[in-house]
Design a protein around this motif. Sequence first.
Motif, PDB file in Angstrom:
ATOM      1  N   ALA A 172       0.853  -1.184   0.000  1.00  0.00           N
ATOM      2  CA  ALA A 172       0.000   0.000   0.000  1.00  0.00           C
ATOM      3  C   ALA A 172       0.884   1.227   0.000  1.00  0.00           C
ATOM      4  O   ALA A 172       1.928   1.256   0.651  1.00  0.00           O
ATOM      5  N   LYS A 173       0.476   2.247  -0.752  1.00  0.00           N
ATOM      6  CA  LYS A 173       1.227   3.494  -0.800  1.00  0.00           C
ATOM      7  C   LYS A 173       0.645   4.472   0.211  1.00  0.00           C
ATOM      8  O   LYS A 173      -0.528   4.412   0.549  1.00  0.00           O
ATOM      9  N   VAL A 175      -3.200   3.536   0.451  1.00  0.00           N
ATOM     10  CA  VAL A 175      -3.970   3.329  -0.772  1.00  0.00           C
ATOM     11  C   VAL A 175      -3.437   2.111  -1.504  1.00  0.00           C
ATOM     12  O   VAL A 175      -2.220   1.950  -1.634  1.00  0.00           O
ATOM     13  N   VAL A 176      -4.337   1.260  -1.964  1.00  0.00           N
ATOM     14  CA  VAL A 176      -3.924   0.177  -2.860  1.00  0.00           C
ATOM     15  C   VAL A 176      -4.997   0.047  -3.944  1.00  0.00           C
ATOM     16  O   VAL A 176      -6.183   0.257  -3.686  1.00  0.00           O
ATOM     17  N   SER A 177      -4.560  -0.210  -5.158  1.00  0.00           N
ATOM     18  CA  SER A 177      -5.507  -0.386  -6.254  1.00  0.00           C
ATOM     19  C   SER A 177      -6.371  -1.611  -5.972  1.00  0.00           C
ATOM     20  O   SER A 177      -5.875  -2.655  -5.552  1.00  0.00           O
ATOM     21  N   THR A 217      -0.778   8.696  -5.821  1.00  0.00           N
ATOM     22  CA  THR A 217       0.134   9.312  -6.783  1.00  0.00           C
ATOM     23  C   THR A 217      -0.462   9.202  -8.174  1.00  0.00           C
ATOM     24  O   THR A 217      -1.468   8.533  -8.375  1.00  0.00           O
ATOM     25  N   SER A 218       0.214   9.826  -9.118  1.00  0.00           N
ATOM     26  CA  SER A 218      -0.269   9.801 -10.498  1.00  0.00           C
ATOM     27  C   SER A 218      -0.185   8.402 -11.106  1.00  0.00           C
ATOM     28  O   SER A 218      -0.750   8.153 -12.160  1.00  0.00           O
ATOM     29  N   ASN A 219       0.538   7.504 -10.454  1.00  0.00           N
ATOM     30  CA  ASN A 219       0.638   6.142 -10.981  1.00  0.00           C
ATOM     31  C   ASN A 219      -0.516   5.243 -10.549  1.00  0.00           C
ATOM     32  O   ASN A 219      -0.603   4.114 -10.970  1.00  0.00           O
ATOM     33  N   VAL A 220      -1.370   5.739  -9.644  1.00  0.00           N
ATOM     34  CA  VAL A 220      -2.534   4.962  -9.223  1.00  0.00           C
ATOM     35  C   VAL A 220      -3.756   5.529  -9.923  1.00  0.00           C
ATOM     36  O   VAL A 220      -4.123   6.682  -9.705  1.00  0.00           O
ATOM     37  N   ASP A 221      -4.358   4.734 -10.782  1.00  0.00           N
ATOM     38  CA  ASP A 221      -5.589   5.202 -11.406  1.00  0.00           C
ATOM     39  C   ASP A 221      -6.702   4.209 -11.094  1.00  0.00           C
ATOM     40  O   ASP A 221      -6.472   3.153 -10.512  1.00  0.00           O
TER      41      ASP A 221
END
Lengths: 191, 191
Positions: free
Chosen positions: B79-80, B108-110, B84-88
């Motif tokens: 998890a971050k 946050v995790v996708s 960030t811009s890398n998580v959509d």
Amino acid sequence: MQLLEDRILQEGVVLPGGVLKVGSFLNQKIDQRLLRDMALEVERLYQGLDINKVLTIESSGIAIASAVAMEMDVPMVFAKKHKTSNVDGDVLTAMVHSFTHGTDYQIVVSSDYLTSDDRVLLVDDFLAMGNSLKGLAKLVDEANATLIGAAVSVEKCFQGGGDELRANGMRVEALAGIASMENDGTITFRH
Amino acid sequence: MQLLEDRILQEGVVLPGGVLKVGSFLNQKIDQRLLRDMALEVERLYQGLDINKVLTIESSGIAIASAVAMEMDVPMVFAKKHKTSNVDGDVLTAMVHSFTHGTDYQIVVSSDYLTSDDRVLLVDDFLAMGNSLKGLAKLVDEANATLIGAAVSVEKCFQGGGDELRANGMRVEALAGIASMENDGTITFRH
């Protein structure tokens, strides 16, 4: 490295702004078999050079750096992006500009963990403008350690950072080098 | 785990405010032989439970989580701490209070990387108040995945987080459990 290129073609997603999303196997979710194969390839590329330390930056470089260090049987050190209460004493620092986030930040490593006896391999996940590797190289220089080279999982060759570093004398190995990336999702590799 | 306890006694430094500095072998500089031994011990503790994913939080949990996942031959997801811009796309989120830094942050995790098919082992380096594990357990719950348990390198038992989690039904394994830590540097373990 064919295995990694195949996986990028299968699962990589090109996002606007030159971002390659590889979160499903290389970044946020990490395929550990692929990670070990990648670490073995880095170990092969740099064998016989008496590397005794692997250096990376938190956080997305840690998994590949740790795997490489495990295969090489040497310690892995990661630079932190902010000075925290867990870092005391003398530290080595460098400024890094983040292409992804558009910000500058300081990288910090305790001077106890990087010394003049070290023969250092830099490891990171992505190489774009080369700013992370430049910052790490500055830490190695500050420590009067010896820089052997760098290994990255994915180099975005079209952004020029890798070639600039090579032109300045750094050995840089990329397990996959992306020559171009189109908005329609087309990815071509440099061999 | 005797090997880890011995190393903590040899190299661990007690700092004011209940901070144990283990940067020289477990945190910023990581002894990869010890890391592999620790990963093997976690794999042994949780064998036969059909774990198919290891979940941690960036960044100091990544090295041990990645090593455990490699031994278990399952993917590791981290998890971050910020979006960030890398998580959509769709994401799972939880709030975590950091004891070390005295701040709250979002993890946050996708939702692509944690699903209802997953049987999850949480892995982290330190367990103090248990806030990181609580946040990770919330992500597992949000994903309707199955939480098998947690493994941490070092539990500061005197801070109570681990026992609270156990009282609430979570299996929590610590490779080293610190019963008490004095300002003069004395460390005692719980067995």
